[in-house]
Motif scaffolding. Sequence first.
Motif, PDB file in Angstrom:
ATOM      1  N   PHE A 212      49.618 -55.956  63.755  1.00 27.26           N
ATOM      2  CA  PHE A 212      51.001 -56.395  63.674  1.00 27.26           C
ATOM      3  C   PHE A 212      51.165 -57.885  63.366  1.00 27.26           C
ATOM      4  CE2 PHE A 212      51.214 -52.593  66.338  1.00 27.26           C
ATOM      5  CZ  PHE A 212      52.220 -51.889  65.708  1.00 27.26           C
ATOM      6  N   GLU A 213      50.137 -58.672  63.523  1.00 26.27           N
ATOM      7  CA  GLU A 213      50.263 -60.105  63.285  1.00 26.27           C
ATOM      8  C   GLU A 213      49.529 -60.575  62.030  1.00 26.27           C
ATOM      9  OE1 GLU A 213      52.279 -61.762  65.019  1.00 26.27           O
ATOM     10  OE2 GLU A 213      52.575 -60.452  66.746  1.00 26.27           O
ATOM     11  N   ILE A 214      48.381 -59.978  61.745  1.00 26.57           N
ATOM     12  CA  ILE A 214      47.556 -60.458  60.633  1.00 26.57           C
ATOM     13  C   ILE A 214      47.749 -59.613  59.377  1.00 26.57           C
ATOM     14  CG2 ILE A 214      45.178 -60.788  59.856  1.00 26.57           C
ATOM     15  CD1 ILE A 214      44.460 -61.688  62.629  1.00 26.57           C
ATOM     16  N   LEU A 215      47.679 -58.287  59.505  1.00 29.55           N
ATOM     17  CA  LEU A 215      47.768 -57.429  58.320  1.00 29.55           C
ATOM     18  C   LEU A 215      49.065 -57.597  57.530  1.00 29.55           C
ATOM     19  CD1 LEU A 215      46.086 -54.040  59.321  1.00 29.55           C
ATOM     20  CD2 LEU A 215      45.238 -55.826  57.814  1.00 29.55           C
ATOM     21  N   PRO A 216      50.245 -57.760  58.166  1.00 31.97           N
ATOM     22  CA  PRO A 216      51.455 -57.967  57.348  1.00 31.97           C
ATOM     23  C   PRO A 216      51.374 -59.178  56.432  1.00 31.97           C
ATOM     24  CG  PRO A 216      52.073 -57.367  59.578  1.00 31.97           C
ATOM     25  CD  PRO A 216      50.581 -57.585  59.593  1.00 31.97           C
ATOM     26  N   ASN A 217      50.609 -60.188  56.815  1.00 33.15           N
ATOM     27  CA  ASN A 217      50.460 -61.372  55.966  1.00 33.15           C
ATOM     28  C   ASN A 217      49.402 -61.190  54.881  1.00 33.15           C
ATOM     29  OD1 ASN A 217      52.173 -63.616  57.382  1.00 33.15           O
ATOM     30  ND2 ASN A 217      51.082 -62.579  59.027  1.00 33.15           N
ATOM     31  N   LEU A 218      48.702 -60.071  54.892  1.00 34.19           N
ATOM     32  CA  LEU A 218      47.686 -59.786  53.876  1.00 34.19           C
ATOM     33  C   LEU A 218      48.137 -58.685  52.918  1.00 34.19           C
ATOM     34  CD1 LEU A 218      44.533 -59.753  56.194  1.00 34.19           C
ATOM     35  CD2 LEU A 218      45.352 -61.640  54.779  1.00 34.19           C
ATOM     36  N   THR A 219      49.430 -58.353  52.941  1.00 32.48           N
ATOM     37  CA  THR A 219      49.915 -57.222  52.143  1.00 32.48           C
ATOM     38  C   THR A 219      49.661 -57.424  50.658  1.00 32.48           C
ATOM     39  OG1 THR A 219      51.641 -56.839  53.789  1.00 32.48           O
ATOM     40  CG2 THR A 219      51.919 -55.799  51.642  1.00 32.48           C
ATOM     41  N   ALA A 220      49.974 -58.606  50.156  1.00 30.43           N
ATOM     42  CA  ALA A 220      49.816 -58.845  48.715  1.00 30.43           C
ATOM     43  C   ALA A 220      48.354 -58.753  48.295  1.00 30.43           C
ATOM     44  CB  ALA A 220      50.388 -60.211  48.350  1.00 30.43           C
ATOM     45  N   ILE A 221      47.440 -59.294  49.114  1.00 31.19           N
ATOM     46  CA  ILE A 221      46.016 -59.251  48.771  1.00 31.19           C
ATOM     47  C   ILE A 221      45.500 -57.814  48.826  1.00 31.19           C
ATOM     48  CG2 ILE A 221      43.735 -60.081  49.446  1.00 31.19           C
ATOM     49  CD1 ILE A 221      45.064 -62.543  50.574  1.00 31.19           C
ATOM     50  N   ILE A 222      45.915 -57.055  49.846  1.00 29.90           N
ATOM     51  CA  ILE A 222      45.480 -55.661  49.951  1.00 29.90           C
ATOM     52  C   ILE A 222      45.990 -54.844  48.771  1.00 29.90           C
ATOM     53  CG2 ILE A 222      45.691 -53.571  51.348  1.00 29.90           C
ATOM     54  CD1 ILE A 222      45.815 -55.381  53.815  1.00 29.90           C
ATOM     55  N   ALA A 223      47.252 -55.041  48.417  1.00 35.74           N
ATOM     56  CA  ALA A 223      47.820 -54.306  47.282  1.00 35.74           C
ATOM     57  C   ALA A 223      47.118 -54.675  45.982  1.00 35.74           C
ATOM     58  CB  ALA A 223      49.314 -54.583  47.175  1.00 35.74           C
ATOM     59  N   SER A 224      46.818 -55.945  45.808  1.00 34.28           N
ATOM     60  CA  SER A 224      46.116 -56.372  44.598  1.00 34.28           C
ATOM     61  C   SER A 224      44.723 -55.751  44.521  1.00 34.28           C
ATOM     62  CB  SER A 224      46.029 -57.894  44.567  1.00 34.28           C
ATOM     63  OG  SER A 224      45.303 -58.341  43.443  1.00 34.28           O
ATOM     64  N   GLY A 225      44.019 -55.708  45.662  1.00 30.72           N
ATOM     65  CA  GLY A 225      42.703 -55.080  45.671  1.00 30.72           C
ATOM     66  C   GLY A 225      42.772 -53.594  45.381  1.00 30.72           C
ATOM     67  N   PHE A 226      43.777 -52.912  45.927  1.00 26.43           N
ATOM     68  CA  PHE A 226      43.942 -51.481  45.665  1.00 26.43           C
ATOM     69  C   PHE A 226      44.214 -51.224  44.189  1.00 26.43           C
ATOM     70  CE2 PHE A 226      46.930 -47.924  45.127  1.00 26.43           C
ATOM     71  CZ  PHE A 226      46.127 -46.879  45.563  1.00 26.43           C
ATOM     72  N   VAL A 227      45.118 -51.990  43.612  1.00 27.46           N
ATOM     73  CA  VAL A 227      45.450 -51.808  42.189  1.00 27.46           C
ATOM     74  C   VAL A 227      44.226 -52.073  41.314  1.00 27.46           C
ATOM     75  CG1 VAL A 227      46.809 -52.745  40.289  1.00 27.46           C
ATOM     76  CG2 VAL A 227      47.906 -52.264  42.474  1.00 27.46           C
ATOM     77  N   GLY A 228      43.492 -53.142  41.634  1.00 23.46           N
ATOM     78  CA  GLY A 228      42.298 -53.438  40.841  1.00 23.46           C
ATOM     79  C   GLY A 228      41.240 -52.354  40.940  1.00 23.46           C
ATOM     80  N   THR A 229      41.057 -51.803  42.128  1.00 20.04           N
ATOM     81  CA  THR A 229      40.064 -50.740  42.296  1.00 20.04           C
ATOM     82  C   THR A 229      40.481 -49.464  41.568  1.00 20.04           C
ATOM     83  OG1 THR A 229      39.518 -51.649  44.473  1.00 20.04           O
ATOM     84  CG2 THR A 229      38.746 -49.423  43.983  1.00 20.04           C
ATOM     85  N   VAL A 230      41.772 -49.130  41.613  1.00 16.67           N
ATOM     86  CA  VAL A 230      42.248 -47.939  40.907  1.00 16.67           C
ATOM     87  C   VAL A 230      42.033 -48.086  39.401  1.00 16.67           C
ATOM     88  CG1 VAL A 230      44.292 -46.585  40.329  1.00 16.67           C
ATOM     89  CG2 VAL A 230      43.894 -47.284  42.684  1.00 16.67           C
ATOM     90  N   ILE A 231      42.370 -49.254  38.882  1.00 16.79           N
ATOM     91  CA  ILE A 231      42.175 -49.480  37.441  1.00 16.79           C
ATOM     92  C   ILE A 231      40.693 -49.397  37.082  1.00 16.79           C
ATOM     93  CG2 ILE A 231      42.398 -51.188  35.605  1.00 16.79           C
ATOM     94  CD1 ILE A 231      44.945 -52.156  36.926  1.00 16.79           C
ATOM     95  N   PHE A 232      39.833 -50.008  37.913  1.00 22.55           N
ATOM     96  CA  PHE A 232      38.397 -49.947  37.647  1.00 22.55           C
ATOM     97  C   PHE A 232      37.879 -48.511  37.718  1.00 22.55           C
ATOM     98  CE2 PHE A 232      34.083 -49.876  39.525  1.00 22.55           C
ATOM     99  CZ  PHE A 232      33.385 -50.434  38.463  1.00 22.55           C
ATOM    100  N   ALA A 233      38.339 -47.738  38.694  1.00 21.28           N
ATOM    101  CA  ALA A 233      37.891 -46.354  38.830  1.00 21.28           C
ATOM    102  C   ALA A 233      38.337 -45.516  37.646  1.00 21.28           C
ATOM    103  CB  ALA A 233      38.411 -45.764  40.139  1.00 21.28           C
ATOM    104  N   VAL A 234      39.583 -45.693  37.225  1.00 22.04           N
ATOM    105  CA  VAL A 234      40.089 -44.933  36.075  1.00 22.04           C
ATOM    106  C   VAL A 234      39.300 -45.275  34.814  1.00 22.04           C
ATOM    107  CG1 VAL A 234      42.078 -44.665  34.540  1.00 22.04           C
ATOM    108  CG2 VAL A 234      42.398 -44.593  37.014  1.00 22.04           C
ATOM    109  N   MET A 235      39.074 -46.568  34.595  1.00 21.36           N
ATOM    110  CA  MET A 235      38.317 -46.972  33.400  1.00 21.36           C
ATOM    111  C   MET A 235      36.867 -46.511  33.484  1.00 21.36           C
ATOM    112  SD  MET A 235      40.582 -48.207  31.562  1.00 21.36           S
ATOM    113  CE  MET A 235      39.455 -48.622  30.239  1.00 21.36           C
ATOM    114  N   SER A 236      36.287 -46.488  34.683  1.00 21.57           N
ATOM    115  CA  SER A 236      34.914 -46.002  34.824  1.00 21.57           C
ATOM    116  C   SER A 236      34.827 -44.514  34.501  1.00 21.57           C
ATOM    117  CB  SER A 236      34.409 -46.265  36.242  1.00 21.57           C
ATOM    118  OG  SER A 236      34.401 -47.641  36.534  1.00 21.57           O
ATOM    119  N   GLU A 237      35.769 -43.738  35.024  1.00 22.61           N
ATOM    120  CA  GLU A 237      35.795 -42.303  34.740  1.00 22.61           C
ATOM    121  C   GLU A 237      35.950 -42.034  33.247  1.00 22.61           C
ATOM    122  OE1 GLU A 237      36.457 -38.028  35.498  1.00 22.61           O
ATOM    123  OE2 GLU A 237      35.313 -39.672  36.406  1.00 22.61           O
ATOM    124  N   ILE A 238      36.853 -42.765  32.620  1.00 21.58           N
ATOM    125  CA  ILE A 238      37.093 -42.563  31.189  1.00 21.58           C
ATOM    126  C   ILE A 238      35.890 -43.043  30.375  1.00 21.58           C
ATOM    127  CG2 ILE A 238      38.547 -43.298  29.265  1.00 21.58           C
ATOM    128  CD1 ILE A 238      40.868 -43.388  31.251  1.00 21.58           C
TER     129      ILE A 238
END
Length: 345
Positions: A212-238
Motif C-alpha cells: 500500500f505504500e511502495i507499489l502504488p509509486n511503482l505503477t508506471a515502472i511496472i506497467a512499462s516493464g509489462f508492456v515491454g515484455t509483452v512486445i518482446f514475447a510477441v516478437m519472439s513468437e513471430i
Amino acid sequence: MAISPSSIEQVIPGQGAMAQPSAAPARAKRRRFRFLANAKAATGVAILAGYCLLAVIGPWVAPYDPDARSGDVLQAPSARHWFGTTHLGQDIFSQILVGTRSVMVVGLVAGLLATILSILIGVTAGYLGGAADEGLSALSNVFLVIPALPLIIIVTSIVEQASDTLVALIIGFTSWAWGARVLRAQTLSLRRRDYVEAARATGERTGRIILFEILPNLTAIIASGFVGTVIFAVMSEITLAFIGISSVSSWNWGTILFWAQGQQALAQGAWWWFVPAGLAIALLGTALALINFGIDEFVSPRLRSGGRTRIRTADGRTARMRVGFTPVLAPARTVPSPRGKEVTK
C-alpha cells in the motif's frame, strides 16, 4: 517581484491546491475514471480488448478452415476472401483470426509471469536490504545473462511439439531480471521516505507497507516493464515462426509471414499475403504503447497538466510556466536610498 518558495505549486487537473477534507470522496471517484478518460489509454485498451476478443472467438468465427485449400489461388482481397488467398487457395483472413490466439497467449502469459517475478524479487530485495538484497541481486544478475531466444530454440529442437504455453513460460522466466533491477533501485529510494518511515513506526506489517505504500509509486515502472515484455514475447513468437524454428503447422502471424516469404509473395505482387499480418503486429504494438503512455500521464501530474505549472506571486496573482523553464520575473527597479544612492530591488 519576489516569489516565495512556498507559493510555488503544481496544479493537478480536477483537484484544487487547497482541497477541503469534505471533497476527498469526490476526488477519489474522479480518479477512478480518470485513467479511461485519457484518450491514449482508452484507445489502447479498446484495441487490446478487441485482440483479446478475437483470441477467444477467432477460431469459431473464421469463415474458412485456415488449412483448407481451394481453387482460388493467389486471389486479391474480395467480398469472398477479405484478405485474399495464398498459393494454395487458403483464406488469409481465417489464418489471421486463428493465429491471434497463439500470439496473445504467448504475449500475455509471458508478460504476466515476468512482471510478477520482477515485483516479487526486485521490490523484496530493495526493501529488505542486507543479505536478502545481495542474494536476490545475484540471482537477477545470473538471469540477466541467459538469452531467451537461443534457449527457446534449444528447447523447441528437443521437444517435438513445443506448445505456446511452453514458449511463454520460457520467455517469462528469462525476461524478469531487468525489470527486477529497476524496481529494486526505485524501492531503495522509496523505503526511506517519510510516509514509509511513519507506516513502519506505527507497527504496519512489511507486506502491507510494500503493498500500500511502495507499489502504488511503482505503477508506471511496472506497467512499462509489462508492456515491454509483452512486445518482446510477441516478437519472439513471430520471429521463431518466421525463421521456421517453431512448428509451422499451428497458425500464428509469424507462420503467415513464413509461408509468404518462402513462396516469394513480394516478387509475385501478392501484397495481401504479408501486409495484413504486418499491420496486425504493428497495431498490437501501438495499442500497448498507448496504454503505457496513458499510465505515465495518469501517475505523473506534470504530464497530466501538459507540462505546465502555475506560479503564485506574492501579491496573489498567478502565472503559468512550462516545466523546465525559468519563470520570467518582473524587471528590477531602482529606488532612492535614504543616503541619496540608488538601490536596485
